[in-house]
Design a protein around this motif. Sequence first.
Motif, PDB file in Angstrom:
ATOM      1  N   ARG A  30      -3.349  -6.706   1.941  1.00  0.00           N
ATOM      2  CA  ARG A  30      -2.973  -5.760   0.720  1.00  0.00           C
ATOM      3  C   ARG A  30      -1.850  -5.035   0.726  1.00  0.00           C
ATOM      4  O   ARG A  30      -1.195  -4.987  -0.202  1.00  0.00           O
ATOM      5  CB  ARG A  30      -4.200  -4.692   0.559  1.00  0.00           C
ATOM      6  CG  ARG A  30      -5.089  -5.071  -0.877  1.00  0.00           C
ATOM      7  CD  ARG A  30      -6.061  -4.075  -1.085  1.00  0.00           C
ATOM      8  NE  ARG A  30      -5.458  -3.102  -2.125  1.00  0.00           N
ATOM      9  CZ  ARG A  30      -6.144  -1.927  -2.558  1.00  0.00           C
ATOM     10  NH1 ARG A  30      -7.257  -1.758  -1.912  1.00  0.00           N
ATOM     11  NH2 ARG A  30      -5.820  -1.230  -3.676  1.00  0.00           N
ATOM     12  N   VAL A  65       0.609   0.963  -8.203  1.00  0.00           N
ATOM     13  CA  VAL A  65       0.723   0.510  -6.997  1.00  0.00           C
ATOM     14  C   VAL A  65       0.609   1.588  -5.910  1.00  0.00           C
ATOM     15  O   VAL A  65       1.115   2.356  -5.891  1.00  0.00           O
ATOM     16  CB  VAL A  65       2.077  -0.456  -6.764  1.00  0.00           C
ATOM     17  CG1 VAL A  65       1.966  -1.122  -5.395  1.00  0.00           C
ATOM     18  CG2 VAL A  65       1.904  -1.432  -7.692  1.00  0.00           C
ATOM     19  N   ASP A  66      -0.188   1.190  -4.619  1.00  0.00           N
ATOM     20  CA  ASP A  66      -0.194   2.270  -3.671  1.00  0.00           C
ATOM     21  C   ASP A  66       0.247   1.558  -2.621  1.00  0.00           C
ATOM     22  O   ASP A  66      -0.523   0.628  -1.969  1.00  0.00           O
ATOM     23  CB  ASP A  66      -1.577   2.956  -3.522  1.00  0.00           C
ATOM     24  CG  ASP A  66      -1.679   4.149  -2.872  1.00  0.00           C
ATOM     25  OD1 ASP A  66      -0.510   4.161  -1.931  1.00  0.00           O
ATOM     26  OD2 ASP A  66      -2.305   4.989  -3.117  1.00  0.00           O
ATOM     27  N   GLU A  71      -2.080   2.115   1.091  1.00  0.00           N
ATOM     28  CA  GLU A  71      -3.488   1.984   0.988  1.00  0.00           C
ATOM     29  C   GLU A  71      -3.852   0.472   1.376  1.00  0.00           C
ATOM     30  O   GLU A  71      -3.005  -0.203   1.091  1.00  0.00           O
ATOM     31  CB  GLU A  71      -3.904   2.235  -0.593  1.00  0.00           C
ATOM     32  CG  GLU A  71      -5.311   2.563  -0.796  1.00  0.00           C
ATOM     33  CD  GLU A  71      -5.724   2.946  -2.163  1.00  0.00           C
ATOM     34  OE1 GLU A  71      -5.561   2.058  -2.947  1.00  0.00           O
ATOM     35  OE2 GLU A  71      -5.910   3.917  -2.580  1.00  0.00           O
TER      36      GLU A  71
END
Lengths: 282, 272
Positions: B196, B187-188, B191
């Motif tokens: 998102r 998971v970022d 970003e």
Amino acid sequence: MAELALENITYVYGERTPFEIKALDDVSLTVREGSVTGIIGHTGSGKSTLVQLLNGLERPTSGRVLLDGKDIWEKPKEIKKIRFRVGLVMQYPEYQLFEETIRADIAFGPKNMGLSEEEINHRVKEATEFVGLDPILLDKSPFDLSGGQKRRAAIAGVMAMRPEILVLDEPAAGLDPRGRDIILKGIRDYGKKTGSTVIIVSHSMEDMATYCDDIIVMSHGKVYLSGTRDEVFAHAGKLTEVGLDVPQITRLALLLEERGIPLPHGIYTVDAALDALRSLFR
Amino acid sequence: MKNIALGQYYPAESPIHRLDARMKVILAILYIVCTFLCKNVLCFAALACSSILLILISRIPLRTVLRAIRPIIFIMLFTAVINLFFTKGEVLLFSWWKLQIYREGIYSAVFMVVRIIVLILGTSLFLTYTTTPIALTDAIESLLSPLRIFHAPIHEFAMMMTIALRFIPTLSEETSKIMNAQKARGVDFSEGGLIRRAKSLVPILIPLFVSSFRRADELATAMECRCYRGGKGRTKMTIPRLHVRDFVALFLMVAFGAGIVLLNRYGYGYTM
């Protein structure tokens, strides 16, 4: 496959505050490719900090983490790629399950990697087999599973990313003996079958002796002893100095040897001791 | 996320630290009243001086104290600008297009800024910086206890506050653990667009909620095992007592308030 090495790693918590603690102090070590390596040490010896450095969750205060000879922090923006290559299972991973079904949760990591549906399904199936999870459970909610089953599902979630290096922090903590054996055996199988390197953090000498090829002993933020299992357990005296011990069965074998019973060296499991004793009576 | 200090309590040996927590709550309220009594230059000067004096007495480093003001700088600037341009007065100093600045505007902008700073400093110096959160909840419980006559659940309220405070560090540690675990699965959090990013919070929030409920359940069981039955007949381990110094502090504060009221009469220049 990949080789992992630490070079003069120092990690300080809360630098330049009154709460400053040096968790790791000039640690250098190499993990043999394809081995199962155990990191052992008491609470506060820096082992949990160490594992978080391996996949770039934390950045060392000084020193380098080398993956195939390259500093993982060379391009900080690409640290995500490192996390797919070095898979980390944290302590009590069952608390991180969040999807509606176990299948979806195991697929979460591979999905983040951008793999195809087909590949994801294949990997979920494979990981489930490694940890010995009943496929019937795949479509259940994480809340319907027992503690041990949840733990296995969480570990499968990281295995499904098929990391070249799999790091597990206390994977068997708080499980019953049977559960411990299933999980540790599954982890070892994963390493041997895929050729990946496995790093297990634990404070149980028994588990280390049974499942690890190499052992690194940590004490007060430093590497205290390291080498193959036989090399490390040959220093029974040095281990007791930092409050650790060789496995009980090994201790028994050593005591028997002192009393003049000729036993071979390197007895780490009850089964091995049994075999050795049997051959004596023959 | 490491070592976050719970609240802002700054351990030190000072006369303010030694005061009874209940008295400090009262003093803080009186001090707030004082800031609103101020009407002219003299008063605000006295108010600013009193704040500086309080900082000196509390023995808290200036840098730590100023940290309390940082989050409200925007509100301060906003108030100042509004007051500067929208206060109508007699002496016009500057005019451009529709913007007009009167002398009274400058006065009122400065007054508002001083008032806000003193408000924040006063409450932090009497309460958050010099009183431990636990002492503070105890004090609030004790000060509100007269409301029991009306069957207000004061003890329960205080217990809830204590538990909430107790679990802030635990939950923050838990959050960072879960975040790390999900980061390890790719998971970022930094970003992609808004949607998102919001989506990437789901894998954090669900486990966090689950573990909070589990903790609440466990704590409730543990409390029942130790025969917790609410506030009735419950005694305290440390019984707070008012000392001479508490009354001296109260006297000084009341005297200060009286002084402000007097200064209001002899003021000159712009009066709010």
